[in-house]
Design a protein around this motif. Structure first.
Motif, PDB file in Angstrom:
ATOM      1  N   VAL A 165       0.845  -1.189   0.000  1.00 38.42           N
ATOM      2  CA  VAL A 165       0.000   0.000   0.000  1.00 38.42           C
ATOM      3  C   VAL A 165       0.879   1.237   0.000  1.00 38.42           C
ATOM      4  O   VAL A 165       1.822   1.332   0.781  1.00 38.42           O
ATOM      5  N   LEU A 166       0.611   2.158  -0.903  1.00 40.47           N
ATOM      6  CA  LEU A 166       1.268   3.460  -0.871  1.00 40.47           C
ATOM      7  C   LEU A 166       0.330   4.404  -0.133  1.00 40.47           C
ATOM      8  O   LEU A 166      -0.792   4.621  -0.561  1.00 40.47           O
ATOM      9  N   LEU A 167       0.811   4.927   0.972  1.00 40.06           N
ATOM     10  CA  LEU A 167      -0.045   5.733   1.839  1.00 40.06           C
ATOM     11  C   LEU A 167       0.598   7.094   2.059  1.00 40.06           C
ATOM     12  O   LEU A 167       1.817   7.186   2.251  1.00 40.06           O
ATOM     13  N   GLY A 168      -0.198   8.120   2.035  1.00 37.79           N
ATOM     14  CA  GLY A 168       0.338   9.445   2.325  1.00 37.79           C
ATOM     15  C   GLY A 168      -0.697  10.496   2.015  1.00 37.79           C
ATOM     16  O   GLY A 168      -1.718  10.215   1.391  1.00 37.79           O
ATOM     17  N   PRO A 169      -0.432  11.725   2.470  1.00 32.57           N
ATOM     18  CA  PRO A 169      -1.406  12.792   2.224  1.00 32.57           C
ATOM     19  C   PRO A 169      -1.477  13.135   0.741  1.00 32.57           C
ATOM     20  O   PRO A 169      -0.592  12.769  -0.034  1.00 32.57           O
ATOM     21  N   SER A 170      -2.510  13.826   0.362  1.00 29.49           N
ATOM     22  CA  SER A 170      -2.703  14.210  -1.033  1.00 29.49           C
ATOM     23  C   SER A 170      -1.503  15.010  -1.544  1.00 29.49           C
ATOM     24  O   SER A 170      -0.977  15.872  -0.848  1.00 29.49           O
ATOM     25  N   GLY A 171      -1.047  14.655  -2.725  1.00 29.32           N
ATOM     26  CA  GLY A 171       0.051  15.396  -3.338  1.00 29.32           C
ATOM     27  C   GLY A 171       1.428  14.875  -2.983  1.00 29.32           C
ATOM     28  O   GLY A 171       2.437  15.454  -3.385  1.00 29.32           O
ATOM     29  N   CYS A 172       1.515  13.740  -2.255  1.00 30.36           N
ATOM     30  CA  CYS A 172       2.821  13.275  -1.815  1.00 30.36           C
ATOM     31  C   CYS A 172       3.504  12.417  -2.876  1.00 30.36           C
ATOM     32  O   CYS A 172       4.651  12.018  -2.705  1.00 30.36           O
ATOM     33  N   GLY A 173       2.814  12.108  -3.973  1.00 31.63           N
ATOM     34  CA  GLY A 173       3.464  11.377  -5.055  1.00 31.63           C
ATOM     35  C   GLY A 173       3.029   9.930  -5.204  1.00 31.63           C
ATOM     36  O   GLY A 173       3.643   9.167  -5.943  1.00 31.63           O
TER      37      GLY A 173
ATOM     38  N   LEU B 122      -2.813  -2.764 -10.144  1.00 27.58           N
ATOM     39  CA  LEU B 122      -2.557  -1.433  -9.605  1.00 27.58           C
ATOM     40  C   LEU B 122      -3.884  -0.750  -9.303  1.00 27.58           C
ATOM     41  O   LEU B 122      -4.751  -0.670 -10.163  1.00 27.58           O
ATOM     42  N   LEU B 123      -4.034  -0.283  -8.084  1.00 31.15           N
ATOM     43  CA  LEU B 123      -5.308   0.333  -7.712  1.00 31.15           C
ATOM     44  C   LEU B 123      -5.052   1.728  -7.149  1.00 31.15           C
ATOM     45  O   LEU B 123      -4.314   1.881  -6.175  1.00 31.15           O
ATOM     46  N   ASP B 124      -5.653   2.729  -7.774  1.00 27.71           N
ATOM     47  CA  ASP B 124      -5.460   4.106  -7.314  1.00 27.71           C
ATOM     48  C   ASP B 124      -6.710   4.593  -6.593  1.00 27.71           C
ATOM     49  O   ASP B 124      -7.701   4.924  -7.215  1.00 27.71           O
ATOM     50  N   GLU B 125      -6.646   4.606  -5.281  1.00 29.22           N
ATOM     51  CA  GLU B 125      -7.765   5.047  -4.442  1.00 29.22           C
ATOM     52  C   GLU B 125      -9.098   4.526  -4.969  1.00 29.22           C
ATOM     53  O   GLU B 125     -10.017   5.304  -5.221  1.00 29.22           O
TER      54      GLU B 125
ATOM     55  N   HIS C  82      -5.089   7.377   0.698  1.00 23.24           N
ATOM     56  CA  HIS C  82      -4.674   8.357   1.700  1.00 23.24           C
ATOM     57  C   HIS C  82      -5.327   8.028   3.035  1.00 23.24           C
ATOM     58  O   HIS C  82      -5.193   8.766   3.998  1.00 23.24           O
ATOM     59  N   ASP C  83      -6.046   6.900   3.059  1.00 27.44           N
ATOM     60  CA  ASP C  83      -6.803   6.526   4.245  1.00 27.44           C
ATOM     61  C   ASP C  83      -6.026   5.467   5.020  1.00 27.44           C
ATOM     62  O   ASP C  83      -5.828   4.348   4.551  1.00 27.44           O
ATOM     63  N   GLN C  84      -5.563   5.822   6.225  1.00 28.43           N
ATOM     64  CA  GLN C  84      -4.665   4.914   6.939  1.00 28.43           C
ATOM     65  C   GLN C  84      -5.361   3.643   7.384  1.00 28.43           C
ATOM     66  O   GLN C  84      -4.741   2.595   7.459  1.00 28.43           O
ATOM     67  N   GLU C  85      -6.679   3.736   7.656  1.00 21.03           N
ATOM     68  CA  GLU C  85      -7.386   2.515   8.046  1.00 21.03           C
ATOM     69  C   GLU C  85      -7.408   1.510   6.896  1.00 21.03           C
ATOM     70  O   GLU C  85      -7.199   0.314   7.082  1.00 21.03           O
ATOM     71  N   GLU C  86      -7.683   2.048   5.703  1.00 22.05           N
ATOM     72  CA  GLU C  86      -7.694   1.212   4.509  1.00 22.05           C
ATOM     73  C   GLU C  86      -6.317   0.567   4.320  1.00 22.05           C
ATOM     74  O   GLU C  86      -6.211  -0.625   4.026  1.00 22.05           O
ATOM     75  N   ALA C  87      -5.286   1.369   4.510  1.00 27.72           N
ATOM     76  CA  ALA C  87      -3.923   0.869   4.338  1.00 27.72           C
ATOM     77  C   ALA C  87      -3.630  -0.260   5.314  1.00 27.72           C
ATOM     78  O   ALA C  87      -3.093  -1.305   4.949  1.00 27.72           O
ATOM     79  N   MET C  88      -4.008  -0.050   6.578  1.00 29.70           N
ATOM     80  CA  MET C  88      -3.771  -1.069   7.607  1.00 29.70           C
ATOM     81  C   MET C  88      -4.510  -2.355   7.258  1.00 29.70           C
ATOM     82  O   MET C  88      -3.994  -3.456   7.419  1.00 29.70           O
TER      83      MET C  88
END
Ligand code: ADP
Ligand code: MG
Lengths: 366, 278
Positions: A40-48, A164-167, A200-206
């Motif tokens: 999972v790639l996790l981070g705030p909007s705009g982080c790449g 590959l899944l983008d949000e 960008h959702d940490q729960e989803e990432a976890m």
């Protein structure tokens, strides 16, 4: 349904990305994704995150010097249509001119599979995704959740080397999101496919990630399993970003940190200025007259969320401290309470930057 | 609701205006099927004049049809890809060019014709060929085709659709014909109808470019009004209207269809799925 191909391992070497407008969206990045793993790639909007994903997909190309490997194959300059990836776009990118079945069949049609084989595989896929009754519908006659499943079906039917899944869930409402998250999780496990999931959702990432890459301003802030990221964040940024967290900062002398609301026992810290973090659920509430009530505060606000109470305490630190306790105990604003933080539950971060004003993220409900 | 005198006043006025515009058309149409216009309808109805027009001017009808279809073919082959390239380009020049494309509406057909004659009029073979008029018609109508398609492309996220198709392995041509073209159909159809209507009815430019052997219907019509009896030119007008009417109706219908499509479809509640794996 198992895929014939279990997916490949993927390696990014020294991949940076500078856009035509001179914007450096990604700093040089090294990343290894194991075969069959969900990263999972996790981070705030705009982080790449999207940029990284699009580079792996072949929709963007890294700056000179970067390399992308699928297994042993160097795909750095290969366009997306030659990479055999499956992609689920944030807005799904379903073809409005085709029915559900035609959308799902498209990848096989492009591969020039035989008609009978296409029909059979599409039927199977629609059945697996519980879309059979919608096969003849047009895309604009589907709900958001149905579109999402069509997009997934369309992406995996071709047995891609990586999914590959983008949000994929961002466009959906909360209840649907929870259900589909569980569905996607089950799907990725059962397929055993290599998958890269941006959110960008940490729960989803976890919930979904075998490993999580936390990104910040085009850099990797930390890579680790969900537990590592949650319990052993390596930077203020990660500690802040993942879940809610309290920061305690002060002068440590003889294992005790002095705070406005009392003292905090920190046997693992040397003397000097220090900062420790603690998750709201790791703070214990104790009786005021208990010997453990070294820290005392006043309940400012409470929120009952069913399984637990959330209490915002004033007087312990300049900012409120968030504590979560069992939902069965009553607290009223104005009540004085004592708290205890066990040292093994503390997260100490070294080296330190000056504490940021927003370091207690989302803690205040106002 | 009680209708006020002002309502009837407005109604009367509207009807008057309609009559003012429709009466000449009706008169012309009846003239075309009247035995003798000066004696009036009482002289009897006939298709004689229509037949006469068909025998004298049949070549203009065929040329008009041929020109319209050829213009359409060129516009489809050139205009649709051109619109795609324009919409895809992010440069400021592309946006400027899109603006410029509207200009030929403001440039009179006469000016286009004059420019063509100055530039290529010396090439005898071209000057006397119907292709010379075709060039004029394409220059005149192509912008309408491009505009119509560009407008649709800007209203759909075609880049995303293309990325979707390419992620499934589709190369450029496949994407273009499987995804871009079908999703631009509304714009292509309205551009095509516009092309046909304009080409069939175009007079100014065509009149400048025509030769005695390359006359289109509107040019022949002007000729008929100048040199034939009124019944014949009226019958000619009737044929002209019969050719244009389906195009106008189709344009109207296409407009309604696209408006209906633009409205979001009624969402049926999603049956709850129990899971994706079984
Ligand atoms: N095509 C582009 N041209 C210029 N800058 C871009 C482009 N795409 C993304 N960026 C910039 O790159 C950065 C990272 O974007 P992105 O990868 O989309 O972030 P995320 O998906 O994490 O929200 C942002 O600052 C964004 O503005
Ligand atoms: Mg993004």
């Amino acid at each position: 349904m198992k895929l014939d191909q279990q997916g490949v391992s993927i390696r990014l070497e020294n991949c940076s990305k500078t856009f035509a407008d001179g914007n450096r969206a990604l700093q040089p990045l090294d990343l290894e994704i194991r075969a069959g793993e969900t990263l999972v790639l996790l981070g705030p909007s705009g982080c790449g995150k999207t940029t990284t994903l699009r580079m792996i997909a072949g929709l963007e190309f890294p700056d000179a010097g970067g390399r992308i490997l699928f297994g042993d194959e160097d795909v750095t300059r290969l366009p997306i249509e030659k990479r055999q990836v499956g992609m689920v776009f944030q807005s799904y990118a379903l073809f409005p001119n085709m029915s559900v079945a035609q959308n799902v069949a498209y990848g096989l049609k492009v591969q020039k599979c035989a008609k009978a084989e296409i029909r059979q595989r599409v039927d199977e896929m629609l059945q697996m995704m519980e879309l059979s009754h919608l096969a003849e519908r047009k895309i604009d006659q589907l709900s958001g959740g149905q579109r999402q499943r069509v997009a997934l079906a369309r992406a995996i039917i071709t047995n891609p080397r990586v999914l590959l899944l983008d949000e994929p869930l961002t466009a959906l409402d909360a209840i649907l999101r929870d259900r589909l998250r569980a569905d996607i999780d089950r799907l990725l496990r059962s397929l055993g496919i290599t998958a890269i999931y941006v959110t960008h959702d940490q729960e989803e990432a976890m919930a979904l990630g075998d490993r999580i890459v936390v990104m910040d301003h085009g850099r990797v802030a930390q890579i680790g399993t969900p537990k590592q990221i949650y319990f052993q964040p390596q930077s203020d940024f990660v500690a802040d970003f993942i879940g809610q967290i309290n920061a305690f900062e002060g002068e440590v002398r003889n294992q005790w940190m002095t705070l406005p609301g009392g003292r905090l026992h920190c046997p693992h810290l040397a003397d000097g200025e220090a900062r420790v973090y603690c998750r709201p659920e790791d703070i214990e509430l104790v009786d005021m007259d208990s010997v453990d009530a070294h820290l005392q505060g006043v309940v400012e606000q409470t929120q009952f969320v069913g399984d637990r109470n959330r209490l915002w305490l004033a007087g312990i630190m300049p900012r409120q401290v968030l504590v979560e306790s069992s939902g069965r105990v009553e607290f009223a604003p104005g009540q004085r309470v004592g708290i205890r933080v066990r040292s093994e539950k503390m997260i100490a971060l070294e080296p330190r930057e000056p504490i940021r004003s927003e370091s207690v993220r989302e803690v205040s409900p106002c | 609701m009680k209708r006020t005198p002002s309502y009837y006043l407005q109604l009367g006025f509207t009807l008057l205006i309609c009559a003012f515009m429709l009466v000449p058309v009706l008169m012309s149409v009846t003239a075309g099927v009247t035995e003798n216009y000066f004696k009036g309808i009482s002289s009897g109805l006939t298709l004689r004049w229509v037949q006469e027009v068909l025998s004298i001017y049949s070549d203009t009808l065929w040329l008009t049809l041929k020109l319209a279809l050829a213009t359409l073919a060129v516009n489809l082959l050139v205009g649709v890809p051109a619109a795609y390239v324009l919409a895809r380009s992010k440069s400021r020049w592309a946006r400027l060019f899109e603006e410029i494309l509207v200009l030929p509406v403001a440039i009179p057909g006469l000016a286009i014709a004059l420019a063509l004659i100055i530039a290529y009029g010396g090439v005898q073979d071209l000057r006397t060929s119907w292709l010379f008029i075709l060039i004029g018609h394409v220059i005149y109508t192509l912008p309408f085709m491009v505009r119509a398609v560009v407008a649709v492309l800007h209203s759909i996220d075609f880049r995303q659709l293309e990325e979707g198709a390419s992620s499934l392995g589709a190369g450029f041509l496949r994407r273009f014909f499987d995804v871009i073209v079908p999703n631009c159909r509304g714009g292509i159809v309205s551009g095509a109808l516009m092309t046909l209507t304009l080409s069939v009815g175009e007079f100014n430019l065509t009149w400048m470019l025509h030769t005695p052997l390359t006359k289109t219907l509107p040019v022949g019509l002007a000729d008929a009004y100048a040199s034939m009896r009124l019944e014949i030119s009226s019958a000619y007008t009737l044929i002209f209207l019969v050719m244009l009417l389906p195009l106008l109706l189709a344009t109207q219908w296409n407009g309604h269809r696209r408006k209906a499509q633009a409205r979001p479809a009624v969402q049926t509640p999603a049956p709850v799925a129990k899971g994706v794996t079984s």
